[in-house]
Design a protein around this motif. Structure first.
Motif, PDB file in Angstrom:
ATOM      1  N   TYR A  50      -1.929   1.064   6.021  1.00 45.07           N
ATOM      2  CA  TYR A  50      -1.241   2.217   6.080  1.00 45.07           C
ATOM      3  C   TYR A  50      -0.234   2.046   5.096  1.00 45.07           C
ATOM      4  O   TYR A  50       0.156   0.913   4.444  1.00 45.07           O
ATOM      5  CB  TYR A  50      -0.653   2.565   7.508  1.00 45.07           C
ATOM      6  CG  TYR A  50      -0.327   1.351   8.131  1.00 45.07           C
ATOM      7  CD1 TYR A  50       1.225   0.897   7.674  1.00 45.07           C
ATOM      8  CD2 TYR A  50      -0.695   0.413   9.047  1.00 45.07           C
ATOM      9  CE1 TYR A  50       1.888  -0.530   8.162  1.00 45.07           C
ATOM     10  CE2 TYR A  50      -0.178  -0.755   9.668  1.00 45.07           C
ATOM     11  CZ  TYR A  50       1.238  -1.116   9.121  1.00 45.07           C
ATOM     12  OH  TYR A  50       1.660  -2.351   9.655  1.00 45.07           O
ATOM     13  N   GLU A  51       0.471   3.136   4.669  1.00 46.52           N
ATOM     14  CA  GLU A  51       1.755   3.280   3.781  1.00 46.52           C
ATOM     15  C   GLU A  51       2.718   2.202   4.242  1.00 46.52           C
ATOM     16  O   GLU A  51       3.294   2.075   5.448  1.00 46.52           O
ATOM     17  CB  GLU A  51       2.382   4.456   3.729  1.00 46.52           C
ATOM     18  CG  GLU A  51       3.412   4.299   2.484  1.00 46.52           C
ATOM     19  CD  GLU A  51       4.288   5.747   2.418  1.00 46.52           C
ATOM     20  OE1 GLU A  51       5.206   5.873   1.583  1.00 46.52           O
ATOM     21  OE2 GLU A  51       3.962   6.611   3.307  1.00 46.52           O
ATOM     22  N   GLY A  52       3.301   1.221   3.263  1.00 46.87           N
ATOM     23  CA  GLY A  52       4.291   0.099   3.552  1.00 46.87           C
ATOM     24  C   GLY A  52       3.321  -0.991   4.234  1.00 46.87           C
ATOM     25  O   GLY A  52       4.144  -2.064   4.291  1.00 46.87           O
ATOM     26  N   ASN A  59       3.941  -1.508  -5.685  1.00 46.90           N
ATOM     27  CA  ASN A  59       3.277  -0.364  -4.825  1.00 46.90           C
ATOM     28  C   ASN A  59       1.952  -0.020  -5.453  1.00 46.90           C
ATOM     29  O   ASN A  59       2.115   0.274  -6.709  1.00 46.90           O
ATOM     30  CB  ASN A  59       4.188   0.771  -4.744  1.00 46.90           C
ATOM     31  CG  ASN A  59       5.602   0.269  -4.043  1.00 46.90           C
ATOM     32  OD1 ASN A  59       5.559  -0.324  -3.153  1.00 46.90           O
ATOM     33  ND2 ASN A  59       6.948   0.790  -4.546  1.00 46.90           N
ATOM     34  N   ARG A 108       3.850  -6.258   6.800  1.00 47.65           N
ATOM     35  CA  ARG A 108       4.478  -4.911   6.700  1.00 47.65           C
ATOM     36  C   ARG A 108       5.752  -4.961   6.130  1.00 47.65           C
ATOM     37  O   ARG A 108       6.396  -5.959   6.705  1.00 47.65           O
ATOM     38  CB  ARG A 108       4.243  -3.991   7.744  1.00 47.65           C
ATOM     39  CG  ARG A 108       4.665  -4.523   9.299  1.00 47.65           C
ATOM     40  CD  ARG A 108       5.113  -3.508  10.191  1.00 47.65           C
ATOM     41  NE  ARG A 108       6.286  -2.627   9.985  1.00 47.65           N
ATOM     42  CZ  ARG A 108       6.812  -1.715  10.524  1.00 47.65           C
ATOM     43  NH1 ARG A 108       6.329  -1.635  12.033  1.00 47.65           N
ATOM     44  NH2 ARG A 108       7.752  -1.089  10.146  1.00 47.65           N
ATOM     45  N   ALA A 157       0.885  -1.020   0.039  1.00 56.24           N
ATOM     46  CA  ALA A 157      -0.192  -0.026   0.008  1.00 56.24           C
ATOM     47  C   ALA A 157       0.969   1.276  -0.183  1.00 56.24           C
ATOM     48  O   ALA A 157       1.730   1.365   0.688  1.00 56.24           O
ATOM     49  CB  ALA A 157      -0.879  -0.177   1.286  1.00 56.24           C
ATOM     50  N   THR A 158       0.461   2.251  -0.949  1.00 59.61           N
ATOM     51  CA  THR A 158       1.281   3.521  -0.820  1.00 59.61           C
ATOM     52  C   THR A 158       0.630   4.582  -0.028  1.00 59.61           C
ATOM     53  O   THR A 158       1.223   5.631  -0.117  1.00 59.61           O
ATOM     54  CB  THR A 158       1.325   3.606  -2.454  1.00 59.61           C
ATOM     55  OG1 THR A 158       0.249   3.985  -2.849  1.00 59.61           O
ATOM     56  CG2 THR A 158       2.228   2.725  -3.261  1.00 59.61           C
ATOM     57  N   ALA A 159      -0.436   4.382   0.468  1.00 58.95           N
ATOM     58  CA  ALA A 159      -1.197   5.698   1.294  1.00 58.95           C
ATOM     59  C   ALA A 159      -1.908   5.027   2.461  1.00 58.95           C
ATOM     60  O   ALA A 159      -2.130   3.906   2.389  1.00 58.95           O
ATOM     61  CB  ALA A 159      -2.163   6.268   0.273  1.00 58.95           C
ATOM     62  N   GLN A 160      -2.162   5.766   3.260  1.00 59.38           N
ATOM     63  CA  GLN A 160      -2.989   5.309   4.443  1.00 59.38           C
ATOM     64  C   GLN A 160      -4.527   5.712   4.177  1.00 59.38           C
ATOM     65  O   GLN A 160      -4.646   6.673   3.738  1.00 59.38           O
ATOM     66  CB  GLN A 160      -2.577   6.090   5.777  1.00 59.38           C
ATOM     67  CG  GLN A 160      -3.385   5.733   7.114  1.00 59.38           C
ATOM     68  CD  GLN A 160      -2.546   5.974   8.215  1.00 59.38           C
ATOM     69  OE1 GLN A 160      -1.518   6.112   8.269  1.00 59.38           O
ATOM     70  NE2 GLN A 160      -3.425   6.413   9.206  1.00 59.38           N
ATOM     71  N   SER A 198       8.283   3.525   4.158  1.00 58.42           N
ATOM     72  CA  SER A 198       8.137   4.490   3.143  1.00 58.42           C
ATOM     73  C   SER A 198       8.998   4.193   1.821  1.00 58.42           C
ATOM     74  O   SER A 198       9.904   3.320   1.671  1.00 58.42           O
ATOM     75  CB  SER A 198       9.138   5.764   3.664  1.00 58.42           C
ATOM     76  OG  SER A 198       9.281   6.673   2.238  1.00 58.42           O
ATOM     77  N   ASN A 208      -1.779   1.892  -4.830  1.00 60.30           N
ATOM     78  CA  ASN A 208      -2.824   2.558  -4.119  1.00 60.30           C
ATOM     79  C   ASN A 208      -4.112   1.838  -4.002  1.00 60.30           C
ATOM     80  O   ASN A 208      -5.210   2.073  -4.786  1.00 60.30           O
ATOM     81  CB  ASN A 208      -3.054   4.234  -4.707  1.00 60.30           C
ATOM     82  CG  ASN A 208      -3.966   4.995  -3.687  1.00 60.30           C
ATOM     83  OD1 ASN A 208      -4.416   4.449  -2.635  1.00 60.30           O
ATOM     84  ND2 ASN A 208      -4.235   6.433  -4.160  1.00 60.30           N
TER      85      ASN A 208
END
Length: 602
Positions: A522-524, A537, A591, A493-496, A596, A539
């Motif tokens: 969440y990101e990561g 990666n 995760r 995931a690239t965004a929360q 990042s 979204n």
């Protein structure tokens, strides 16, 4: 030389077997046969598996003792785990019994854990009483299984007395047994008669100074820590002043305030226990496994309990994800360290090592299942933490770096055998035997432990869920060389935000997702498995843009493919060295160590 007497009124036995061969079910049958349950009493199946995890998984995790009375003889039984990862429980209790009931499935025969537990019993000088179980199954092959057990005993170096073992044919599920193959069965009396006749009574020094060793620990919310062991010499009397001899440090005096025995599934208070009795001390929180309790005037320590060392290790870390502290009650490094320290005191097959980092603890154990059970137990208690990928523990033997190898026994449909053999060959496995039984094939391999990480899911896919796989650590062999990394990447995931059906629909053709729409990520965070090597990666929170035109028209309704729900075992097998499993009381999340995407590129 102190005078030793033979206690004809007592028999001490451990029940040992491979997993799922019917140990706990047999204990149920013996308890019923001896009247441990009243006629109106409603008793759950596998009554000795009292823990929630034991009932859910259908396996025994901790050794438990019980006792029944039969023809003026007290038979004290210890039910042991059958899974290889909990072999430390088996090794400990063998020191407080005089014989073993060896259960073997009449269809499966000798399995990897059968070899392990029988070898340990022979090392303790114990003679087996063979119980060939599940004799009621139409495909039973009891006579061939008897030959397999005899050959195994010869291979393990049994002496003539151990080779002259009695045999009982039984169906633990039906509560029936027979001393002769093919004879009609009515109840379990033939098994009880065989125990009375062939299990040696304990030869003990009843009049000598007290000596008792702590073998297993338990806990009761009313009386505190329970210490289970056998009185080796003398008498243990409630109210007496005794001394605890720890492994290190000064002797610690205390008074025996609570003393229990077992009768069926009940704990009964005792005033005194004689040499040979398996009893429970309560209310002394300082006692650890292996400690000797003795007379203050004669402080003689018994040899410490020795077990095989751990084979794999994982790191337990403080949770540092963006969602840290939202779901768990115990989240700090101090709370995590104290809980792991308590676990190592009650389970000597678990070892906790200091890493030099305040927020990281190395936990060494026998296998992934043992580690997974510890993780599940802690998350149910309210702990929140992260876990790294398992690593094997190497040993130096004769100047060579050696690694643990496992005996793998596989039973698969004929059409799946080719892919299974190919996959295990890629994982540096070597085949020992292959047998055809009808339309199925029985395979036996030796495979390095580390090469089996992540294989179970592949195996179930290759055999369409019809395969059976058993593993047991066999020995140490020279390191087999490097193994390739995971063949598929992760969906990162690239965004929360909250996952949307629109984003998942776009990605599901190229991936297997680990979570459904509507989950917070969440990101990561790793949200799925790609079909190709290399991480992707994505979204997964991207929503469909709506304008007047789209809102008015009929849009296509995305059909979402069912996601793969993670389990603790499948998650810790799947992750790589740069990934972590985040464990909370409510969720399991995968995760990246570096959340990042820009930092991971460096």
């Amino acid at each position: 030389m102190p005078e030793r007497i033979v206690r004809e009124d007592l028999r001490n036995l451990a029940i040992i077997a491979h997993v799922d061969h019917g140990k706990t079910t047999l204990v149920d049958g013996l308890l019923r046969q001896c009247g441990a349950f009243s006629d109106h009493q409603v008793v759950a199946e596998r009554v000795m598996d009292s823990g929630d995890l034991e009932r859910e998984r259908g396996i025994t995790i901790k050794s438990k003792s019980t006792a029944v009375d039969y023809e003026d003889v007290r038979i004290q039984l210890v039910d042991t785990p059958g899974h290889a990862d909990f072999g430390g429980e088996v090794e400990r209790v063998l020191g407080m019994v005089d014989s073993v009931l060896l259960l073997v499935d009449s269809v499966e025969g000798v399995m990897p854990q059968t070899r392990f537990v029988l070898r340990k019993a022979l090392e303790h000088g114990l003679g087996p009483i063979l119980v060939i179980n599940k004799i009621d199954r139409p495909e039973e092959r009891a006579e061939a299984v008897l030959d397999e057990v005899f050959d195994l005993l010869v291979e393990l170096g049994a002496n003539d007395e151990q080779l002259d073992f009695p045999v009982v044919y039984a169906s633990a599920k039906l509560g029936q047994a027979s001393a002769e193959y093919g004879a009609p069965m009515k109840d379990l009396r033939p098994l009880l008669d065989s125990i009375i006749e062939h299990a040696p009574p304990p030869q003990v020094d009843v009049d000598g100074p007290l000596q008792f060793q702590a073998v297993t620990l338990g806990y009761d919310s009313f009386v505190g820590r329970l210490v289970i062991g056998r009185v080796e010499r003398g008498e243990l009397v409630r109210g007496d002043q005794v001394v605890r001899l720890p492994e290190e440090g000064r002797p610690e005096p205390f008074r025996v305030t609570k003393l229990f025995g077992t009768q069926g599934i009940e704990r009964v208070e005792l005033e005194r226990a004689r040499a040979g009795d398996i009893v429970i001390l309560a209310g002394v929180d300082s006692i650890e496994i292996g400690d000797t309790i003795c007379d203050p005037a004669t402080q003689e320590s018994r040899p410490r309990i020795a077990i095989d060392p751990p084979t794999i290790k994982v790191n337990f870390l403080v949770n540092t994800s963006p969602f840290a502290g939202r779901e768990g009650r115990f989240v700090t490094s101090r709370q995590l360290g104290e809980r792991l320290e308590r676990e190592s005191l009650g389970n000597i097959s678990i070892r906790i090592d200091d890493t030099g980092k305040q927020d990281t603890f190395t936990v060494a154990g026998r296998g992934e299942l043992q580690i997974a059970v510890l993780i599940e137990t802690m998350r149910r208690e309210g702990y929140e933490f992260a876990v790294s990928r398992p690593e094997i523990i190497l040993r130096e033997i004769d100047g060579k770096t050696c690694e643990p190898v496992e005996e793998v026994v596989i039973d698969v449909p004929e059409g799946s055998a080719g892919s299974v053999m190919e996959k295990l060959a890629e994982r540096k496995g070597r085949m020992l035997s292959m047998e055809h039984t009808g339309d199925r094939i029985h395979l036996q391999f030796i495979v390095p432990s580390r090469c089996l990480f992540g294989y179970r899911n592949e195996f179930m896919t290759d055999t369409r869920g019809e395969g059976i796989l058993y593993r047991s650590v066999r020995d140490y062999e020279p390191h087999a060389g490097e193994l390739g990394r995971r063949k598929v990447g992760g969906i990162i995931a690239t965004a929360q935000g909250q996952t949307t059906p629109h984003a998942i629909f776009k990605i599901q053709e190229r991936a297997t997702l680990f979570l459904p729409p509507g989950e917070i990520v969440y990101e990561g965070q790793i949200v799925g498995e790609a079909r190709r090597p290399g991480d992707l990666n994505v979204n997964v929170c991207r929503a469909k843009k709506l304008d007047n035109m789209r809102a008015a028209g009929k849009d296509d309704n995305p059909i979402i493919t069912p996601y793969r729900k993670l389990t603790i075992e499948s998650a810790i097998e799947w992750i790589e060295a740069d990934e972590l499993l985040e464990v909370t009381p409510q969720n399991l999340r995968l995760r990246k160590r570096l959340l990042s995407a820009s930092l991971r590129k460096r």
